[in-house]
Design a protein around this motif. Structure first.
Motif, PDB file in Angstrom:
ATOM      1  N   HIS A  54       0.837  -1.154   0.090  1.00 40.89           N
ATOM      2  CA  HIS A  54       0.021  -0.021   0.199  1.00 40.89           C
ATOM      3  C   HIS A  54       0.902   1.474   0.008  1.00 40.89           C
ATOM      4  N   ASP A  55       1.981   1.077   0.731  1.00 39.66           N
ATOM      5  CA  ASP A  55       2.698   2.412   0.873  1.00 39.66           C
ATOM      6  C   ASP A  55       4.180   2.037   1.232  1.00 39.66           C
ATOM      7  N   VAL A  56       5.222   2.968   1.088  1.00 37.77           N
ATOM      8  CA  VAL A  56       6.470   2.746   1.300  1.00 37.77           C
ATOM      9  C   VAL A  56       7.120   4.052   2.259  1.00 37.77           C
ATOM     10  N   TYR A  57       7.718   3.981   3.392  1.00 44.43           N
ATOM     11  CA  TYR A  57       8.260   5.098   3.968  1.00 44.43           C
ATOM     12  C   TYR A  57       9.436   4.533   4.775  1.00 44.43           C
ATOM     13  N   THR A  58      10.207   5.572   5.555  1.00 47.31           N
ATOM     14  CA  THR A  58      11.411   5.395   5.978  1.00 47.31           C
ATOM     15  C   THR A  58      11.379   5.566   7.393  1.00 47.31           C
ATOM     16  N   ARG A  59      11.610   4.580   8.522  1.00 54.11           N
ATOM     17  CA  ARG A  59      11.798   4.635   9.848  1.00 54.11           C
ATOM     18  C   ARG A  59      13.261   4.877  10.327  1.00 54.11           C
ATOM     19  N   ARG A  60      13.345   6.078  11.384  1.00 58.44           N
ATOM     20  CA  ARG A  60      14.630   6.068  12.015  1.00 58.44           C
ATOM     21  C   ARG A  60      14.616   5.438  13.263  1.00 58.44           C
ATOM     22  N   LEU A  61      15.795   4.495  13.474  1.00 57.01           N
ATOM     23  CA  LEU A  61      15.661   3.628  14.633  1.00 57.01           C
ATOM     24  C   LEU A  61      17.273   3.843  15.014  1.00 57.01           C
ATOM     25  N   ARG A 105      11.226   3.515  18.447  1.00 52.97           N
ATOM     26  CA  ARG A 105      12.118   4.559  17.887  1.00 52.97           C
ATOM     27  C   ARG A 105      13.582   3.889  18.200  1.00 52.97           C
ATOM     28  N   LEU A 106      13.832   2.656  19.195  1.00 47.99           N
ATOM     29  CA  LEU A 106      14.936   2.171  19.265  1.00 47.99           C
ATOM     30  C   LEU A 106      14.901   0.650  18.840  1.00 47.99           C
ATOM     31  N   THR A 107      16.022   0.144  18.226  1.00 48.59           N
ATOM     32  CA  THR A 107      15.997  -1.145  18.234  1.00 48.59           C
ATOM     33  C   THR A 107      15.673  -2.037  19.555  1.00 48.59           C
ATOM     34  N   ASP A 108      15.303  -3.335  19.254  1.00 45.61           N
ATOM     35  CA  ASP A 108      15.234  -3.980  20.540  1.00 45.61           C
ATOM     36  C   ASP A 108      16.273  -4.326  21.273  1.00 45.61           C
ATOM     37  N   ALA A 109      17.629  -4.492  20.798  1.00 44.60           N
ATOM     38  CA  ALA A 109      18.696  -4.465  21.381  1.00 44.60           C
ATOM     39  C   ALA A 109      19.106  -3.359  22.093  1.00 44.60           C
ATOM     40  N   LEU A 110      18.915  -2.004  21.611  1.00 45.15           N
ATOM     41  CA  LEU A 110      19.424  -0.857  22.333  1.00 45.15           C
ATOM     42  C   LEU A 110      18.117  -0.628  23.638  1.00 45.15           C
TER      43      LEU A 110
END
Length: 541
Positions: A54-61, A105-110
């Motif tokens: 349906h859509d494409v967008y960019t996430r910042r992690l 907004r954080l990866t699981d590890a962070l």
């Protein structure tokens, strides 16, 4: 050699389905561009695969630092459309397993790293530590992560330890529950009441033994909530209560020790005593304001500082924060005259008559036994006390109980208690001789010494079956404070007998109470009950 793909597999070994497009340094940040490598997405509602994008967008992690640089992953994600007719979810965003979460907004590890920092050192200290580790995390963010920590998995508890801890000392208390076998906290209760404790026990029928102090609340709650459980009174608390009883005994027999103190009686001469020589026995009065007295100088300075800040409009609490003083101290300096503060600051460990004792005894043994006449004599020499004090002291000289300056100091009740309660082999030679002199001077203290030694041996050698005989001896021949202690033992007899008999104690519970004190100080201002419970139950990394 490890290629580019192999390197990223080393960075995220647990992540699958991630394709790294490239990486570059932007200022102090390492930017990593990536996207999901799967051909389809899994709908979180119906668990069906979807392929229509349906859509494409960019996430910042934000991710863990790499090479001393802050890492930000620019992840290109797809929003899929779910084609399942019965599914209520129309679109959803793909998630990379073990890397991303919804709205995260954080990866699981962070996120795990930030939680570990919060558990270890707290919010504000954790924020300062995170800065040095290359992680951007404020104290509010760390606290929010801590609040999301789940309770540890529950397990059956056979030996339960219970004790109180203070939210506000002397006012409000809570209850901590410990698995004595594993030394791990199980739960925190918001109050200290028998009903709350009994309700918790009713939900855990597997409890067989309850280790506690002799608090009536926990005894009542334990009997109501777990009638099948055995109660064990902590051995340290039993010895501590005995120590208090011995100290009260030492206080009650202080007069015996005063009479036993050796002192020198001035030699009586046949001829008239030379008044000039007698006056030489009077000690000089202490100066009202010793030069360089730091306590008086500090008192004057604090008084001036407090009144200066009050004139500038500061509140009591604000003055306390500025000067580093307690609010009660600030209020006393603000409402009390300086002369009164200085008078209380001057150290006066002896009474007004003390420096005239040698003179009075010299004159008394020379034949001047009239109290009024002696009062007039010392009044001319600078005595400013009451005539009644002189009259009472002369009466003690007539009865033979007057105590002049002693050659040896009378040991305090606390010191005598320390000698009695310690093992004989741990006493020094001087301490042993002083204790022998004290016991010889007071038969009741000698009895208390023997009874306390027997009770300590029963406790340390696990001879709980000997307690009935010990209690009978105390009630028959023991001093009154020890009799009161023995009577109090009978109100919780089963737990008291189990304490010196079984191996269990409340040592692990006391350790966790000290840990709670540390967590409360560390989390000052944010230690609500929910957060405190989370921190106590969380296992340090």
């Amino acid at each position: 050699m490890v290629g580019a793909r192999g390197f990223w597999e080393l960075v995220w070994p647990e992540v699958e389905g991630l394709v790294v497009d490239g990486a570059r340094v932007v200022g102090e940040m390492l930017r990593i561009d990536a996207h999901g490598g799967g051909s389809a997405g899994l709908c979180p509602a119906c668990r069906c695969e979807a392929t229509r994008v349906h859509d494409v967008y960019t996430r910042r992690l934000a991710d863990r630092p790499l090479g001393g640089r802050r890492v930000v992953v620019f992840l290109r994600v797809r929003r899929f459309r779910c084609d399942e007719v019965s599914c209520w979810k129309r679109t959803f965003v793909e998630q990379i397993a073990r890397l991303t979460t919804r709205y995260g907004r954080l990866t699981d590890a962070l996120a795990r790293m930030v939680q570990a920092i919060g558990v270890a050192v707290g919010g504000r200290a954790g924020a300062r530590l995170a800065t040095h580790l290359g992680v951007r995390a404020g104290h509010d963010s760390i606290v929010r992560r801590l609040r999301k920590l789940p309770d540890p998995p529950s397990s059956s508890v056979r030996v339960l330890g219970v004790d109180e801890f203070a939210f506000r000392r002397g006012r409000t208390y809570g209850t901590i529950l410990i698995d004595v076998e594993t030394h791990r906290p199980i739960d925190l209760l918001p109050d200290r009441s028998a009903d709350t404790f009994a309700a918790w026990l009713a939900e855990h029928p597997e409890v067989e033994i309850i280790c506690r102090d002799r608090c009536r609340v926990f005894g009542e709650g334990g009997r109501r909530g777990a009638p099948q459980a055995e109660h064990v009174a902590d051995r340290w608390h039993l010895l501590h209560s005995l120590t208090s009883a011995v100290e009260r005994t030492a206080h009650a027999h202080r007069a015996c020790l005063r009479k036993d103190v050796e002192y020198t009686v001035p030699e009586v001469r046949d001829e008239a005593v030379d008044l000039a020589n007698a006056r030489a026995l009077i000690e000089s009065p202490p100066p009202m304001d010793p030069p360089g007295n730091q306590i008086l100088a500090r008192t004057r300075q604090r008084h001036a500082d407090v009144h200066d800040l009050r004139e500038r409009g500061y509140t009591i609490s604000a003055i306390g924060r500025v000067l580093g003083l307690d609010r009660k101290t600030v209020r006393r300096f603000a409402t009390t005259d300086l002369d009164e503060l200085l008078a209380s600051a001057r150290v006066r460990r002896t009474g007004e008559i003390d420096r005239f004792r040698a003179y009075l005894q010299h004159r008394f043994h020379a034949g001047a036994t009239n109290a009024a006449g002696l009062f007039r004599e010392i009044h001319e020499q600078g005595y400013r006390g009451s005539r009644v004090v002189v009259t009472k002291y002369v009466a003690t000289m007539r009865s033979g109980t007057a105590v002049p300056e002693a050659r040896r100091v009378i040991p305090s009740p606390r010191r005598i208690t320390s000698w009695i309660m310690r093992r004989p082999e741990n006493l020094g030679d001087n301490e042993r001789s002083d204790l022998d002199r004290v016991l010889a001077a007071c038969p009741d203290l000698a009895t208390a010494h023997a009874l306390a030694g027997d009770f300590a041996a029963i406790t340390r050698e696990r001879r709980g079956s000997d307690l009935p005989d010990w209690v009978a001896r105390v009630l028959a021949d023991g001093p009154q404070p020890l009799q009161s202690f023995a009577i109090s033992l009978q109100t919780d007899w089963d737990a008291v007998v189990n304490g010196p008999t079984l191996q269990w104690s409340s040592g692990a519970v006391e350790g966790q109470v000290n840990r709670i004190k540390f967590l409360k100080r560390r989390s000052y201002g944010r230690a609500s009950f929910e957060l405190l419970r989370t921190l106590v139950l969380a296992q340090p990394p």
